[in-house]
Design a protein around this motif. Sequence first.
Motif, short mmCIF file in Angstrom:
data_model
loop_
_atom_site.label_atom_id
_atom_site.label_comp_id
_atom_site.label_asym_id
_atom_site.label_seq_id
_atom_site.Cartn_x
_atom_site.Cartn_y
_atom_site.Cartn_z
N ARG A 1 62.40 -61.30 -8.33
CA ARG A 1 62.75 -61.25 -6.96
C ARG A 1 64.23 -61.99 -6.90
O ARG A 1 65.30 -61.31 -6.00
N SER A 2 64.21 -63.08 -7.31
CA SER A 2 65.65 -63.85 -7.45
C SER A 2 66.48 -63.24 -7.91
O SER A 2 67.63 -63.02 -7.42
N PHE A 3 66.44 -62.63 -9.18
CA PHE A 3 67.46 -61.96 -10.04
C PHE A 3 68.06 -60.94 -9.13
O PHE A 3 69.05 -60.63 -9.08
N ALA B 1 51.97 -68.05 -14.95
CA ALA B 1 53.06 -67.23 -15.55
C ALA B 1 53.40 -65.76 -14.72
O ALA B 1 54.49 -65.40 -14.56
N ALA B 2 52.54 -65.18 -14.11
CA ALA B 2 52.80 -63.90 -13.39
C ALA B 2 53.48 -64.32 -12.28
O ALA B 2 54.60 -63.68 -11.73
N ALA B 3 53.27 -65.18 -11.40
CA ALA B 3 54.12 -65.78 -10.17
C ALA B 3 55.09 -66.23 -10.56
O ALA B 3 55.97 -65.77 -9.89
N ALA B 4 55.52 -67.04 -11.40
CA ALA B 4 56.73 -67.54 -11.93
C ALA B 4 57.63 -66.32 -12.43
O ALA B 4 58.88 -66.15 -11.94
N ALA B 5 57.12 -65.41 -12.95
CA ALA B 5 57.95 -64.29 -13.49
C ALA B 5 58.33 -63.22 -12.02
O ALA B 5 59.43 -62.59 -12.11
N SER C 1 62.35 -54.40 -18.60
CA SER C 1 61.55 -53.96 -17.74
C SER C 1 60.92 -55.07 -17.14
O SER C 1 60.78 -56.26 -17.40
N ASP C 2 60.47 -54.92 -15.66
CA ASP C 2 59.67 -55.65 -14.97
C ASP C 2 58.19 -56.48 -15.95
O ASP C 2 58.21 -57.58 -16.00
N ASP C 3 57.68 -55.30 -16.33
CA ASP C 3 56.65 -55.56 -17.27
C ASP C 3 57.05 -56.47 -18.50
O ASP C 3 56.21 -57.36 -18.80
N ALA C 4 58.02 -56.11 -18.96
CA ALA C 4 58.59 -57.17 -20.15
C ALA C 4 58.77 -58.27 -19.95
O ALA C 4 58.58 -59.35 -20.53
N VAL C 5 59.63 -58.54 -18.53
CA VAL C 5 59.88 -59.93 -18.25
C VAL C 5 58.45 -60.71 -18.05
O VAL C 5 58.30 -61.79 -18.22
#
Length: 151
Positions: free
Chosen positions: A23-25, A14-18, A37-41
């Motif tokens: 990064r892609s977005f 999950a963390a790596a996929a997020a 936020s990044d943490d929410a994602v």
Amino acid sequence: MSPVVLRRAKASDAAAAANVWLRSFAAALPEVVRPHSDDAVRDYFREVVVPLRETWVAEDAERDAVVGVMVLDGDELSQLYLAPDWRGRGLGDRFVALARERSPEGLTLWTFQVNKPAHRFYERHGFVAVEYTDGSGNEEREPDVRYEWRP
């Protein structure tokens, strides 16, 4: 080039996929305002995307690293993101082929109108734009377009 394996995501991915998504977005859509936020994602991937959706990852077998993520929700290709340095290597093509295998009756997806590279990519794979919106229906409030693929 490293061998890449497409496989179902595990909770530990999950963390790596997020992080691939983030990064892609950022690379593909710098002008689009993200509402979370990044943490929410990361929380969303851990609590919703990986456990509750059909989530696939592309793993660089040599580096043991997730380099792409695809999420299917029924016949909707709801997410397809690649690490920026993995674009243009055929990985997106492999994900679309997998999505078609998983949903042979057809697929639908949304992308932002400003994401012209995504439009070209999906159109090259036989998707057709069927609806344009002003963005009032998405969290980013960014005009988007719905694509469909039918066999």
